[in-house]
Design a protein around this motif. Structure first.
Motif, short mmCIF file in Angstrom:
data_model
loop_
_atom_site.label_atom_id
_atom_site.label_comp_id
_atom_site.label_asym_id
_atom_site.label_seq_id
_atom_site.Cartn_x
_atom_site.Cartn_y
_atom_site.Cartn_z
N ALA A 96 -35.76 -20.80 20.89
CA ALA A 96 -36.79 -21.00 19.86
C ALA A 96 -38.13 -20.62 20.47
CB ALA A 96 -36.80 -22.46 19.40
N PRO A 97 -39.13 -20.26 19.64
CA PRO A 97 -40.43 -19.87 20.20
C PRO A 97 -41.19 -21.03 20.81
CG PRO A 97 -40.51 -19.86 17.80
CD PRO A 97 -39.09 -20.11 18.19
N ILE A 98 -40.91 -22.24 20.37
CA ILE A 98 -41.53 -23.40 20.99
C ILE A 98 -40.43 -24.40 21.37
CG2 ILE A 98 -43.73 -23.10 19.79
CD1 ILE A 98 -42.95 -25.47 18.00
N GLN A 99 -40.55 -24.91 22.58
CA GLN A 99 -39.59 -25.90 23.06
C GLN A 99 -40.33 -26.99 23.84
OE1 GLN A 99 -36.81 -22.97 24.86
NE2 GLN A 99 -35.31 -23.91 23.49
N PRO A 100 -41.11 -27.80 23.13
CA PRO A 100 -41.92 -28.81 23.80
C PRO A 100 -41.09 -29.92 24.45
CG PRO A 100 -42.06 -29.07 21.44
CD PRO A 100 -41.30 -27.80 21.69
N LEU A 136 -44.68 -22.29 23.60
CA LEU A 136 -44.65 -23.58 24.30
C LEU A 136 -43.37 -23.60 25.13
CD1 LEU A 136 -45.67 -26.12 21.50
CD2 LEU A 136 -47.09 -25.24 23.34
N SER A 137 -43.52 -23.57 26.44
CA SER A 137 -42.35 -23.49 27.33
C SER A 137 -41.86 -24.85 27.80
CB SER A 137 -42.68 -22.65 28.56
OG SER A 137 -42.95 -21.33 28.18
N GLY A 138 -42.61 -25.91 27.55
CA GLY A 138 -42.17 -27.23 27.95
C GLY A 138 -43.25 -28.04 28.64
N GLN A 139 -42.84 -29.21 29.09
CA GLN A 139 -43.76 -30.19 29.66
C GLN A 139 -43.98 -29.94 31.15
OE1 GLN A 139 -42.25 -34.12 28.59
NE2 GLN A 139 -41.47 -33.24 26.69
N THR A 140 -45.25 -29.97 31.57
CA THR A 140 -45.61 -29.80 32.97
C THR A 140 -45.55 -31.16 33.66
OG1 THR A 140 -47.99 -30.16 32.79
CG2 THR A 140 -47.18 -27.95 32.26
N LEU A 141 -45.77 -31.15 34.98
CA LEU A 141 -45.68 -32.37 35.78
C LEU A 141 -46.77 -32.36 36.84
CD1 LEU A 141 -44.00 -34.92 36.46
CD2 LEU A 141 -42.59 -33.46 37.90
N TYR A 142 -47.54 -33.44 36.93
CA TYR A 142 -48.58 -33.57 37.95
C TYR A 142 -48.00 -34.27 39.18
CZ TYR A 142 -51.60 -32.93 33.82
OH TYR A 142 -52.18 -32.48 32.67
#
Length: 179
Positions: A96-100, A136-142
């Motif tokens: 899909a174009p966005i995968q949050p 939207l490729s997904g969630q980042t991590l700090y």
């Protein structure tokens, strides 16, 4: 000139100092502070993993401090990488174009050579992102790259609901366009 960058703000250097009660004084280094001019023949004192003094040759050093000769070396703050792909994170899969809902925390390899290279290069804090190519490729991590081998050990902090702090990887302009 033998120049080794000591990223004392990183967990690598401070993790061994954190558990020690005695202060450690690094003497004679060229210090590049966050603000202000460089300090030649500087002194940096660390105790319990915290910097307690920084200054020139006249800086007071506690009598019980372990002294380290840092002449010919450079001490500088750790570096922050706000857009990183270390640890071979996976991302969206083109379904899909966005995968949050995709989470970097589920695929991160903290034993990856890229994590070790970032630590060795003085990177202390990273925003690890999934790959590019999607809106939207997904969630980042700090993460703080201190000692530790799990996401829990390196995550800057968790939210009240137990999820990790991070952001959303967005690709704009031509990046998400595919041939």
């Amino acid at each position: 000139m033998n120049r080794i960058v000591l990223a004392l703000a990183s967990g690598l250097a401070l993790s061994t100092l954190h558990a020690q009660d005695k202060p450690h004084a690094f003497v004679g280094a060229r210090i590049l502070p966050i603000e202000g001019p460089e300090i030649e023949s500087g002194v940096l004192v660390v105790q319990h993993g915290k910097i307690v003094a920084v200054g020139g040759p006249g800086t007071a050093i506690p009598a019980d401090a372990v002294r380290h000769d840092a002449k010919g070396k450079v001490i500088m703050p750790g570096l922050v990488d706000s857009h990183s792909h270390i640890g071979s994170p996976e991302g969206a899969d083109s379904a899909a174009p966005i995968q949050p809902e995709v989470r970097v925390s589920d695929s991160l390899n903290l034993r990856s050579a890229t994590v070790m290279k970032a630590r060795a290069g003085g990177i202390t804090t990273v925003n690890v992102m999934p790959g590019s190519g999607h809106l939207l490729s997904g969630q980042t991590l700090y993460l703080k790259l201190r000692g530790g081998e799990t996401v829990d050990a390196l995550a800057i902090q968790k939210k009240a609901d137990g999820s990790y702090l991070g952001g959303m990887k967005m690709a704009n302009s031509t990046n998400p366009r595919r041939g």
